[in-house]
Design a protein around this motif. Sequence first.
Motif, PDB file in Angstrom:
ATOM      1  N   GLU A  19       1.073  -1.145   0.040  1.00  0.00           N
ATOM      2  CA  GLU A  19       0.050  -0.196  -0.071  1.00  0.00           C
ATOM      3  C   GLU A  19       0.849   1.099   0.086  1.00  0.00           C
ATOM      4  O   GLU A  19       0.363   2.275  -0.003  1.00  0.00           O
ATOM      5  CB  GLU A  19      -0.894  -0.231   1.376  1.00  0.00           C
ATOM      6  CG  GLU A  19      -2.042  -1.034   0.955  1.00  0.00           C
ATOM      7  CD  GLU A  19      -2.816  -1.603   2.181  1.00  0.00           C
ATOM      8  OE1 GLU A  19      -2.219  -1.256   3.443  1.00  0.00           O
ATOM      9  OE2 GLU A  19      -3.910  -2.285   2.190  1.00  0.00           O
ATOM     10  N   ILE A  22       0.147   3.992  -2.444  1.00  0.00           N
ATOM     11  CA  ILE A  22      -0.707   5.121  -2.189  1.00  0.00           C
ATOM     12  C   ILE A  22      -0.046   6.608  -2.210  1.00  0.00           C
ATOM     13  O   ILE A  22      -0.381   7.651  -2.695  1.00  0.00           O
ATOM     14  CB  ILE A  22      -1.591   4.788  -0.970  1.00  0.00           C
ATOM     15  CG1 ILE A  22      -2.623   3.815  -1.208  1.00  0.00           C
ATOM     16  CG2 ILE A  22      -2.265   6.043  -0.449  1.00  0.00           C
ATOM     17  CD1 ILE A  22      -3.273   3.347   0.001  1.00  0.00           C
ATOM     18  N   SER A  49      -9.326   9.631  -0.552  1.00  0.00           N
ATOM     19  CA  SER A  49     -10.144   8.464  -0.980  1.00  0.00           C
ATOM     20  C   SER A  49      -9.535   7.230  -0.626  1.00  0.00           C
ATOM     21  O   SER A  49     -10.153   6.176   0.023  1.00  0.00           O
ATOM     22  CB  SER A  49     -10.330   8.399  -2.551  1.00  0.00           C
ATOM     23  OG  SER A  49     -11.229   9.633  -2.617  1.00  0.00           O
ATOM     24  N   ALA A  50      -8.093   7.261  -0.510  1.00  0.00           N
ATOM     25  CA  ALA A  50      -7.329   5.975  -0.155  1.00  0.00           C
ATOM     26  C   ALA A  50      -7.411   5.788   1.152  1.00  0.00           C
ATOM     27  O   ALA A  50      -7.543   4.780   1.788  1.00  0.00           O
ATOM     28  CB  ALA A  50      -5.735   6.377  -0.571  1.00  0.00           C
ATOM     29  N   LEU A  52      -9.881   6.476   3.006  1.00  0.00           N
ATOM     30  CA  LEU A  52     -11.095   6.078   3.451  1.00  0.00           C
ATOM     31  C   LEU A  52     -11.296   4.506   3.299  1.00  0.00           C
ATOM     32  O   LEU A  52     -11.934   3.790   3.804  1.00  0.00           O
ATOM     33  CB  LEU A  52     -12.387   6.824   2.848  1.00  0.00           C
ATOM     34  CG  LEU A  52     -13.717   6.654   2.810  1.00  0.00           C
ATOM     35  CD1 LEU A  52     -14.133   6.892   4.351  1.00  0.00           C
ATOM     36  CD2 LEU A  52     -14.752   7.524   1.986  1.00  0.00           C
ATOM     37  N   TYR A  53     -10.749   4.257   2.052  1.00  0.00           N
ATOM     38  CA  TYR A  53     -10.556   2.782   1.603  1.00  0.00           C
ATOM     39  C   TYR A  53      -9.912   1.885   2.679  1.00  0.00           C
ATOM     40  O   TYR A  53     -10.460   1.010   2.906  1.00  0.00           O
ATOM     41  CB  TYR A  53     -10.039   2.783   0.395  1.00  0.00           C
ATOM     42  CG  TYR A  53      -9.356   1.476  -0.230  1.00  0.00           C
ATOM     43  CD1 TYR A  53     -10.249   0.345  -0.289  1.00  0.00           C
ATOM     44  CD2 TYR A  53      -7.868   1.036   0.238  1.00  0.00           C
ATOM     45  CE1 TYR A  53      -9.729  -0.957  -0.631  1.00  0.00           C
ATOM     46  CE2 TYR A  53      -7.585  -0.189  -0.275  1.00  0.00           C
ATOM     47  CZ  TYR A  53      -8.487  -1.437  -0.464  1.00  0.00           C
ATOM     48  OH  TYR A  53      -7.853  -2.534  -0.664  1.00  0.00           O
ATOM     49  N   LEU A  54      -8.951   2.541   3.222  1.00  0.00           N
ATOM     50  CA  LEU A  54      -8.214   1.677   4.222  1.00  0.00           C
ATOM     51  C   LEU A  54      -8.996   1.677   5.399  1.00  0.00           C
ATOM     52  O   LEU A  54      -8.926   0.538   6.145  1.00  0.00           O
ATOM     53  CB  LEU A  54      -6.661   2.170   4.415  1.00  0.00           C
ATOM     54  CG  LEU A  54      -5.882   2.065   3.253  1.00  0.00           C
ATOM     55  CD1 LEU A  54      -4.376   3.157   3.732  1.00  0.00           C
ATOM     56  CD2 LEU A  54      -5.299   1.031   2.978  1.00  0.00           C
ATOM     57  N   ILE A  56     -12.049   1.436   5.742  1.00  0.00           N
ATOM     58  CA  ILE A  56     -13.224   0.503   5.440  1.00  0.00           C
ATOM     59  C   ILE A  56     -12.585  -0.884   5.421  1.00  0.00           C
ATOM     60  O   ILE A  56     -13.204  -1.662   6.184  1.00  0.00           O
ATOM     61  CB  ILE A  56     -13.941   0.921   4.201  1.00  0.00           C
ATOM     62  CG1 ILE A  56     -14.702   2.327   4.396  1.00  0.00           C
ATOM     63  CG2 ILE A  56     -14.685  -0.122   3.627  1.00  0.00           C
ATOM     64  CD1 ILE A  56     -15.219   2.851   2.948  1.00  0.00           C
ATOM     65  N   LYS A  57     -11.455  -0.970   4.870  1.00  0.00           N
ATOM     66  CA  LYS A  57     -10.842  -2.199   4.925  1.00  0.00           C
ATOM     67  C   LYS A  57     -10.496  -2.822   6.245  1.00  0.00           C
ATOM     68  O   LYS A  57     -10.634  -4.064   6.612  1.00  0.00           O
ATOM     69  CB  LYS A  57      -9.591  -2.117   3.946  1.00  0.00           C
ATOM     70  CG  LYS A  57      -8.737  -3.314   3.953  1.00  0.00           C
ATOM     71  CD  LYS A  57      -7.614  -3.329   2.784  1.00  0.00           C
ATOM     72  CE  LYS A  57      -6.631  -4.307   2.848  1.00  0.00           C
ATOM     73  NZ  LYS A  57      -5.513  -4.291   2.053  1.00  0.00           N
TER      74      LYS A  57
END
Length: 402
Positions: A19, A22, A49-50, A52-54, A56-57
């Motif tokens: 990651e 990113i 956005s990245a 937020l993705y992490l 949620i992940k």
Amino acid sequence: MSEVRELTENRKKKAGSGEGIILVIYFILKPLYLFSSGLPQISDIFLFSAALYLFIKDRFKAYIPNSYLKWVFVFFVSLIYQIVVQSVWWLVTDDNKMILTVLYYLFNFSAVLVCIRIGHVNGIEDLKLALCRGCFYSSIVTAIGFLLNIGSGIRATSFFNNPNQLGYYAVLVMSVIAFFPDQLPKWQNAVTLIIAAWANIVSLSKASIIASAALALMYTVWGIKGRTLKKTVLQLLLLIAFFSAVYWFLYSDSTFITERRPLYLLRRRIMNLSVENDSQLGSGRGYDRVFEMGIHFLWGMGEGAFGRFRSLPGLEVHSTYLNLLISYGLFGFMAYMWLIGNAFFSKGRLNMRNIACLSGVLLYGLTHNGIRNTLLWILIAAVIQAGGGSSDKLIDPGIKGF
């Protein structure tokens, strides 16, 4: 030792595959300013956005290693304090920008969490290599801006909105390479530093030029790793060459300087440093504003509504340190100095190399407000992790989930 070295090399080969990409992409996008200053740029939208993705992940948890829990907690409490100060002064001044200003700091906090996660889940090598690769590729983007003659004029901007943004970017890129010089091939380091140096010259930013010169000098004295007789001699030669080059640049009648417009303009700007109005700290940079605070010196007067002040009326104070002190008072100032000051230490001890590599950023902050720049906080987060423990540990055994 050979096993440790082999382990480190294997991790370097794997670095960038996780990651950490990113941060590489964020750095590449950073020079591309498509919107007005103060608005989110495409790099910011991508990083948010990245993050937020992490989040949620990771099932809506921010995993903080025990070794950095105190630092992150102080950062979080500082943000709460800023929100309170800004909210109170927003009600007093009716300036809606005061609420929006807090978003910069919240965004930087999220960027720090992303860095900490990458450093301790993917490994510190992935984090360091991501930063250095990002600097290399983003410097290429910046150079393309020069070739396209973007922002042409007396002071170049490349794809940035103004020359001071370009100059500060150059200082931060140099600082990253100074901290982690072993992550990239030497030719990539050289290309990155040459482009950053050229960015300093064509931006004609006095602050970034002086800051970069200080960084080069401090790095030569304290930044070189593993002192040996050979390196000591090299250090002395570099110092002699540095001061000789400065003297030659400022006072030589060489046509190499006089017939090259960027170099000539740079020399004239430096030589006129003492007579330009904005060079005065009190009136030109807003340091006199501190005398207008009264009892608010303790808790601050908020960041915004600059028309309240007699010093630089309507403008933000041009200093990282004064901005923190005036906006958030002694309490806020001390909190942020503690956060940044942690980067001066390595394994609990004051580290002169860390101070040397941050010297450019620290000096730049005297005459410009760079506290909201996300690259600064990414660098600080990386330095704290790289200096806080062994890079042989890919994952910290103690991790807290918020």
